[in-house]
Design a protein around this motif. Structure first.
Motif, PDB file in Angstrom:
ATOM      1  N   LEU A 123       0.835  -1.212   0.000  1.00 26.53           N
ATOM      2  CA  LEU A 123       0.000   0.000   0.000  1.00 26.53           C
ATOM      3  C   LEU A 123       0.867   1.258   0.000  1.00 26.53           C
ATOM      4  CD1 LEU A 123      -2.743  -1.143   2.536  1.00 26.53           C
ATOM      5  CD2 LEU A 123      -3.009  -0.885   0.058  1.00 26.53           C
ATOM      6  N   GLY A 145       1.041   4.133  -2.857  1.00 22.61           N
ATOM      7  CA  GLY A 145       0.817   5.536  -2.494  1.00 22.61           C
ATOM      8  C   GLY A 145       1.988   6.439  -2.838  1.00 22.61           C
ATOM      9  N   SER A 157      -4.284   5.149  -8.620  1.00 21.22           N
ATOM     10  CA  SER A 157      -4.178   4.359  -7.385  1.00 21.22           C
ATOM     11  C   SER A 157      -5.319   4.620  -6.411  1.00 21.22           C
ATOM     12  CB  SER A 157      -2.853   4.649  -6.692  1.00 21.22           C
ATOM     13  OG  SER A 157      -1.779   4.253  -7.517  1.00 21.22           O
ATOM     14  N   LEU A 189      -6.491   2.249  -3.310  1.00 17.08           N
ATOM     15  CA  LEU A 189      -6.382   2.708  -1.920  1.00 17.08           C
ATOM     16  C   LEU A 189      -7.745   2.875  -1.248  1.00 17.08           C
ATOM     17  CD1 LEU A 189      -3.397   5.178  -2.358  1.00 17.08           C
ATOM     18  CD2 LEU A 189      -3.350   2.902  -1.311  1.00 17.08           C
ATOM     19  N   ARG A 225      -2.603   3.536   3.613  1.00 18.53           N
ATOM     20  CA  ARG A 225      -3.753   3.932   2.779  1.00 18.53           C
ATOM     21  C   ARG A 225      -4.013   5.437   2.903  1.00 18.53           C
ATOM     22  NH1 ARG A 225      -7.138  -0.131   0.619  1.00 18.53           N
ATOM     23  NH2 ARG A 225      -6.923  -2.120   1.665  1.00 18.53           N
ATOM     24  N   GLY A 232      -1.081   7.533   1.635  1.00 19.76           N
ATOM     25  CA  GLY A 232      -0.997   7.324   0.184  1.00 19.76           C
ATOM     26  C   GLY A 232      -2.046   8.144  -0.543  1.00 19.76           C
TER      27      GLY A 232
END
Length: 167
Positions: free
Chosen positions: A44, A48, A55, A59, A75, A78
């Motif tokens: 993740l 990110g 993305s 995410l 998450r 990111g």
């Protein structure tokens, strides 16, 4: 495994577009990955790090899947690294849903500091560690558009951001 984490990290740092595609592919294909905390959080974070709007779907996907402190932080930060207005809308909604810490002593959600940092990176505004303040700011600025470049951050937030991303 350390080798898999190193490979994911290398793809996360790569500026080649196909590196990001490989990270997305790994996310979608390896359904067991979310059970391996360290590898999943690294994946993740690698996704990110690219800061690419493609993305956001990854995410935002199943935010409670494989949820650990590191995966949740990856998450949220990111998403904060993707300079899109949608990157701001979703975390504000997420903050409303964010769970209570175990033990339930504090009323602040587990990821409040991460939400605060992502919010500041996207808006240039530090509402402090208050979900109510972030929510109020968003209600007053619904037409806000995220700028293409990151606004200056107060030194403690800038340091946190740069330490997390290793820049």
């Amino acid at each position: 495994s350390p080798v898999q984490i190193a490979a994911i990290d290398a793809l996360g740092w790569s500026t080649n577009r196909s590196a990001l595609r490989q990270l997305h592919r790994l996310y979608h294909r390896d359904k067991e990955l979310s059970r391996r905390e360290d590898v999943f959080a690294a994946l993740l974070k690698g996704i990110g790090r690219h800061g690419d709007k493609s993305s956001l779907e990854v995410l935002f996907d199943s935010p409670f899947k494989g949820l650990t402190v590191e995966a949740g932080r990856a998450r949220i930060l990111g998403i904060g690294n993707i300079r899109e207005t949608r990157s701001l809308e979703e975390p504000v909604k997420g903050l409303r849903l964010a769970g209570q810490p175990r033990g339930g002593r504090s009323k602040d959600p587990v990821f409040l500091e991460d939400f605060r940092l992502a919010f500041a990176v996207l808006t240039g505004v530090d509402p402090g560690p208050s979900r109510e303040a972030m929510d109020a700011w968003w209600r007053d600025h619904k037409r806000f558009k995220v700028a293409e470049t990151r606004p200056p951050l107060p030194p403690p937030l800038k340091e946190k951001w740069e330490r997390y991303w290793g820049v």
